[in-house]
Scaffold this active site. Structure first.
Site, PDB file in Angstrom:
ATOM      1  N   CYS A  88      31.285  26.915  18.548  1.00 51.29           N
ATOM      2  CA  CYS A  88      31.140  27.505  17.562  1.00 51.29           C
ATOM      3  C   CYS A  88      29.980  28.295  17.724  1.00 51.29           C
ATOM      4  CB  CYS A  88      30.868  26.771  16.148  1.00 51.29           C
ATOM      5  SG  CYS A  88      31.118  28.514  15.164  1.00 51.29           S
ATOM      6  N   LEU A  89      30.155  29.845  18.026  1.00 51.40           N
ATOM      7  CA  LEU A  89      29.223  30.609  18.208  1.00 51.40           C
ATOM      8  C   LEU A  89      28.431  30.230  16.945  1.00 51.40           C
ATOM      9  CD1 LEU A  89      31.168  33.601  19.240  1.00 51.40           C
ATOM     10  CD2 LEU A  89      29.694  32.949  21.132  1.00 51.40           C
ATOM     11  N   HIS A 130      40.535  26.742  14.012  1.00 43.43           N
ATOM     12  CA  HIS A 130      38.996  27.463  13.845  1.00 43.43           C
ATOM     13  C   HIS A 130      38.598  28.642  13.642  1.00 43.43           C
ATOM     14  CE1 HIS A 130      34.669  26.569  15.558  1.00 43.43           C
ATOM     15  NE2 HIS A 130      34.751  27.806  15.221  1.00 43.43           N
ATOM     16  N   HIS A 134      36.888  28.915   9.403  1.00 40.96           N
ATOM     17  CA  HIS A 134      36.087  30.364   9.108  1.00 40.96           C
ATOM     18  C   HIS A 134      35.748  31.332   8.067  1.00 40.96           C
ATOM     19  CE1 HIS A 134      33.015  29.485  12.486  1.00 40.96           C
ATOM     20  NE2 HIS A 134      33.326  29.817  13.427  1.00 40.96           N
TER      21      HIS A 134
HETATM   22 NI    NI Z   1      33.180  29.534  15.172  1.00 39.27          NI
END
Ligand code: NI
Length: 174
Positions: A88-89, A130, A134
């Site tokens: 995940c960034l 994913h 968020h």
């Molecule tokens: Ni993410």
């Protein structure tokens, strides 16, 4: 203009995003800026609006050089199981093997306001799940068992320490 990517600990990542009621020029600009942010990121293939501090149900992704966007997305069907090393960034550097459904059917809207359904599996199916997480204020840590979470948090703290050490010191002139 590229945004700064919010990272774990920022409360915006824990807040559910609002549905987009008007797909206007503001949303189009947001999407442009999200693509710029994604393209200048280290290794990202997907980015959700809350990750740039915007509480709107929008995410962008790029797999196979095809930039895509979806607005107000939801998973309407899912099946199977797939184990994958998810990253995940907003939790940079951490990858954790997680089990989730493999095939999903996602429904949402395009930038033109048209309804769209996309079927995906493996990497793209995982990305959809994913990014939609968020939009609900859910992070990878929330999907882990307590033991997994403890281990992952310890590892993430180590990664942060290493990143802090690796950063060159900057002279501040003001
Ligand atoms: Ni993410």
């Amino acid at each position: 203009m590229a945004y700064e990517i919010r990272t774990y600990g920022d409360p915006v990542l824990k807040t559910p995003a609002q549905a987009v009621t008007d797909i206007d020029g503001k949303v189009a600009r947001l999407v442009d800026d999200m693509f710029e942010t994604l393209f200048t990121s280290d290794s990202g293939i997907g980015l959700a609006a809350p990750q740039v501090g915007v509480q709107k149900q929008v995410f962008v992704w790029e797999i196979n050089d095809e930039p895509m966007v979806i607005i107000n997305p939801e998973i309407v069907e899912s099946s199977g199981e797939w184990l994958y090393d998810e990253g995940c960034l907003s939790i940079p550097g951490l990858y954790v093997e997680m089990l989730r459904p493999n095939e999903v059917l996602m429904r949402g809207r395009t930038l033109d306001g048209n309804e769209i359904e996309i079927e995906a599996n493996e990497l793209m199916g995982r990305l959809f799940q994913h990014e939609i997480d968020h939009l609900h204020g859910v992070l990878m840590f929330d999907r882990m068992t307590p033991e997994q979470r403890k281990e992952a948090l310890t590892e993430y703290r180590k990664i942060l320490d290493e990143q802090a050490k690796a950063k060159p010191r900057r002279l501040r002139l003001k």
